[in-house]
Design an enzyme around this catalytic site. Structure first.
Site, PDB file in Angstrom:
ATOM      1  N   GLU A  91      -6.773  18.698  -9.684  1.00  0.00           N
ATOM      2  CA  GLU A  91      -7.060  19.534  -8.518  1.00  0.00           C
ATOM      3  C   GLU A  91      -5.960  20.600  -8.446  1.00  0.00           C
ATOM      4  O   GLU A  91      -4.772  20.270  -8.467  1.00  0.00           O
ATOM      5  CB  GLU A  91      -7.022  18.631  -7.275  1.00  0.00           C
ATOM      6  CG  GLU A  91      -7.616  19.209  -6.031  1.00  0.00           C
ATOM      7  CD  GLU A  91      -7.621  18.175  -4.884  1.00  0.00           C
ATOM      8  OE1 GLU A  91      -6.716  17.305  -4.818  1.00  0.00           O
ATOM      9  OE2 GLU A  91      -8.528  18.256  -4.043  1.00  0.00           O
TER      10      GLU A  91
ATOM     11  N   ASN B  40      -7.688  13.810  -1.229  1.00  0.00           N
ATOM     12  CA  ASN B  40      -7.163  12.776  -0.336  1.00  0.00           C
ATOM     13  C   ASN B  40      -7.615  12.928   1.108  1.00  0.00           C
ATOM     14  O   ASN B  40      -7.574  11.959   1.867  1.00  0.00           O
ATOM     15  CB  ASN B  40      -5.640  12.694  -0.452  1.00  0.00           C
ATOM     16  CG  ASN B  40      -5.260  11.907  -1.690  1.00  0.00           C
ATOM     17  OD1 ASN B  40      -5.844  10.851  -1.965  1.00  0.00           O
ATOM     18  ND2 ASN B  40      -4.317  12.416  -2.465  1.00  0.00           N
TER      19      ASN B  40
HETATM   20  N1  3HC Z   1      -2.858   4.110 -18.114  1.00  0.00           N
HETATM   21  C1  3HC Z   1      -3.589   4.521 -19.150  1.00  0.00           C
HETATM   22  N2  3HC Z   1      -4.810   4.031 -19.448  1.00  0.00           N
HETATM   23  C2  3HC Z   1      -5.283   3.066 -18.653  1.00  0.00           C
HETATM   24  C3  3HC Z   1      -4.575   2.587 -17.545  1.00  0.00           C
HETATM   25  C4  3HC Z   1      -3.301   3.139 -17.284  1.00  0.00           C
HETATM   26  N3  3HC Z   1      -2.575   2.761 -16.224  1.00  0.00           N
HETATM   27  N4  3HC Z   1      -5.332   1.633 -16.935  1.00  0.00           N
HETATM   28  C5  3HC Z   1      -6.460   1.526 -17.652  1.00  0.00           C
HETATM   29  N5  3HC Z   1      -6.429   2.385 -18.684  1.00  0.00           N
HETATM   30  C6  3HC Z   1      -7.444   2.577 -19.700  1.00  0.00           C
HETATM   31  C7  3HC Z   1      -7.618   1.314 -20.498  1.00  0.00           C
HETATM   32  O1  3HC Z   1      -6.630   1.191 -21.502  1.00  0.00           O
HETATM   33  C8  3HC Z   1      -8.992   1.489 -21.071  1.00  0.00           C
HETATM   34  O2  3HC Z   1      -8.929   2.378 -22.153  1.00  0.00           O
HETATM   35  P1  3HC Z   1      -9.890   2.196 -23.421  1.00  0.00           P
HETATM   36  O3  3HC Z   1     -11.225   2.687 -23.000  1.00  0.00           O
HETATM   37  O4  3HC Z   1      -9.250   3.054 -24.435  1.00  0.00           O
HETATM   38  O5  3HC Z   1      -9.845   0.742 -23.780  1.00  0.00           O
HETATM   39  C9  3HC Z   1      -9.742   2.228 -19.944  1.00  0.00           C
HETATM   40  O6  3HC Z   1      -8.716   2.789 -19.103  1.00  0.00           O
HETATM   41  C10 3HC Z   1     -10.580   1.280 -19.143  1.00  0.00           C
HETATM   42  O7  3HC Z   1      -9.724   0.228 -18.705  1.00  0.00           O
HETATM   43  P2  3HC Z   1     -10.153  -1.282 -18.559  1.00  0.00           P
HETATM   44  O8  3HC Z   1     -11.266  -1.572 -19.514  1.00  0.00           O
HETATM   45  O9  3HC Z   1      -8.930  -2.120 -18.645  1.00  0.00           O
HETATM   46  O10 3HC Z   1     -10.603  -1.431 -17.060  1.00  0.00           O
HETATM   47  P3  3HC Z   1     -11.700  -0.646 -16.249  1.00  0.00           P
HETATM   48  O11 3HC Z   1     -12.915  -0.355 -17.056  1.00  0.00           O
HETATM   49  O12 3HC Z   1     -11.804  -1.410 -15.002  1.00  0.00           O
HETATM   50  O13 3HC Z   1     -11.025   0.765 -15.916  1.00  0.00           O
HETATM   51  C11 3HC Z   1      -9.795   2.169 -14.520  1.00  0.00           C
HETATM   52  C12 3HC Z   1      -9.782   0.873 -15.336  1.00  0.00           C
HETATM   53  C13 3HC Z   1      -9.973   3.376 -15.430  1.00  0.00           C
HETATM   54  C14 3HC Z   1      -8.450   2.235 -13.825  1.00  0.00           C
HETATM   55  C15 3HC Z   1     -11.001   2.075 -13.498  1.00  0.00           C
HETATM   56  O14 3HC Z   1     -10.933   0.884 -12.788  1.00  0.00           O
HETATM   57  C16 3HC Z   1     -11.033   3.226 -12.525  1.00  0.00           C
HETATM   58  O15 3HC Z   1     -11.491   4.313 -12.851  1.00  0.00           O
HETATM   59  N6  3HC Z   1     -10.544   2.980 -11.276  1.00  0.00           N
HETATM   60  C17 3HC Z   1     -10.487   4.006 -10.258  1.00  0.00           C
HETATM   61  C18 3HC Z   1      -9.315   4.888 -10.526  1.00  0.00           C
HETATM   62  C19 3HC Z   1      -9.180   5.971  -9.505  1.00  0.00           C
HETATM   63  O16 3HC Z   1      -9.979   6.142  -8.595  1.00  0.00           O
HETATM   64  N7  3HC Z   1      -8.124   6.749  -9.654  1.00  0.00           N
HETATM   65  C20 3HC Z   1      -7.799   7.791  -8.730  1.00  0.00           C
HETATM   66  C21 3HC Z   1      -6.825   7.262  -7.746  1.00  0.00           C
HETATM   67  S1  3HC Z   1      -6.443   8.468  -6.525  1.00  0.00           S
HETATM   68  C22 3HC Z   1      -5.235   9.402  -7.225  1.00  0.00           C
HETATM   69  O17 3HC Z   1      -4.745   9.171  -8.290  1.00  0.00           O
HETATM   70  C23 3HC Z   1      -4.786  10.539  -6.420  1.00  0.00           C
HETATM   71  C24 3HC Z   1      -3.528  10.275  -5.691  1.00  0.00           C
HETATM   72  O18 3HC Z   1      -3.186  11.475  -5.024  1.00  0.00           O
HETATM   73  C25 3HC Z   1      -3.586   9.173  -4.706  1.00  0.00           C
END
Ligand code: 3HC
Length: 307
Positions: free
Chosen positions: A170, A208
């Protein structure tokens, strides 16, 4: 300048989950040399270990070659102190959400970095206009050409966690931001493999201002006993296809960070819909910060697995 963003060297301040993620995509996707600084050497060590792990996983999954991983890792250099960032073309600040801290950092950037360097903040909700007002060298009037030029290179570049996975950045324009700064910051985010949306400088921006009332409402449902933790999260996961329920997402973002953002929203708008729930305040009082320190709405082990 051959690159549309003209960034030949990037500085990243803060090696936490956001700063490290930004360094990672800049080195791997935009292929830009990165100078990384964090005042905590432990944080740097932890961050670089995570980068090595992510690169190794991408190689193992056949997404990149081991040479590309080696090249990306070789582009990241750790530097001591802000002076180490002196010659960068752009810096992204990714420290904790506190206005006085950010004002002091941007004041130092204005004093030490080149006058044409872009100064970006990864803040989640703090006014970019307030941060830009601090990025003017001492003794220079904000209304003078020099003052306008210095503040005009400040921009909000809001990445999402986990940065290597989330596709969005963003872009936030302060009142002072110049069109050239916006264009170059946008081009840089695209080079990092991201899609870019633009928001005005309002509390919480678009992301947010929408996400935090949603998370807060979920916490209030729990507080009122409307449903259990698991039923609240499962409702949103299975009913709306969200990858995580709102309580798990709050833990993932960090409960202290959620509270800081909600306080900025509430103070900035005086709108009661942004008032943080008492339960969230109490959990932060208890120093239950979510996934980062092992206890939030869920409990987490060392590998981040929840129960
Ligand atoms: N760093 C890097 N990669 C990560 C990670 C991390 N902390 N956590 C997960 N991943 C990767 C995994 O390694 C995996 O990669 P791959 O496809 O190469 O194997 C992929 O993400 C998918 O992970 P998992 O299979 O372990 O688990 P999920 O399918 O449940 O995905 C997630 C994990 C991507 C974190 C998913 O749950 C998700 O999209 N959650 C919502 C995240 C979200 O909304 N983020 C925004 C938060 S708000 C924000 O950031 C703004 C701030 O201002 C507050």
């Amino acid at each position: 300048m051959s690159l549309p963003h003209g960034i030949r060297t990037l500085g990243v301040l803060g090696a936490g989950q956001m700063g490290l993620g930004i360094a990672f995509v800049a080195a791997l996707r935009a292929r830009v040399p990165v100078l990384l600084h964090d005042r905590s050497p432990e944080q740097v060590t932890k961050g670089l270990a995570l980068m090595d792990k992510l690169l190794a996983k991408d190689v193992a999954k056949g997404r990149i070659t081991s040479d590309a991983a080696k090249d990306a890792r070789g582009l990241v250099t750790v530097v001591d102190g802000l002076e180490g960032l002196r010659d960068v073309d752009m810096v992204v600040e990714a420290v904790s959400e506190a206005l006085p801290l950010k004002q002091s950092i941007f004041g130092s950037f204005a004093a030490t970095l080149r006058p044409d360097a872009i100064l970006a903040s990864n803040t989640s909700s703090i006014s970019i206009t307030k941060i830009a007002a601090a990025a003017i060298p001492e003794g220079v009037s904000p209304a003078s050409e020099a003052g306008k030029q210095s503040a005009g290179r400040v921009v909000g570049l809001h990445f999402f966690n986990p940065v290597p996975v989330m596709k969005l950045v963003e872009l936030i324009s302060a009142l002072q931001t110049t069109p050239e700064t916006l264009d170059r910051a946008r081009a840089f985010a695209i080079a990092c493999g991201k899609e870019v949306t633009t928001s005005k400088d309002v509390p919480g921006f678009v992301s947010n201002a929408l996400l935090m009332p949603f998370i807060n409402e979920a916490i209030m449902c729990l507080e009122k006993g409307t449903a259990t933790r698991d039923d609240i999260d499962t409702t949103l996961k299975l009913g709306m296809n969200h990858p995580m329920g709102p309580l798990q997402l709050a833990d993932f973002i960090g409960l202290d960070t959620c509270l800081a953002i909600q306080q900025t929203l509430y103070e900035g708008t005086r709108d009661s819909k942004y008032r943080p729930s008492v339960l969230l305040e109490r959990m932060v009082d208890a120093q239950w910060y979510g996934r980062k320190n092992g206890k939030g709405f869920y409990e987490y082990d060392g590998d981040g697995a929840k129960s």
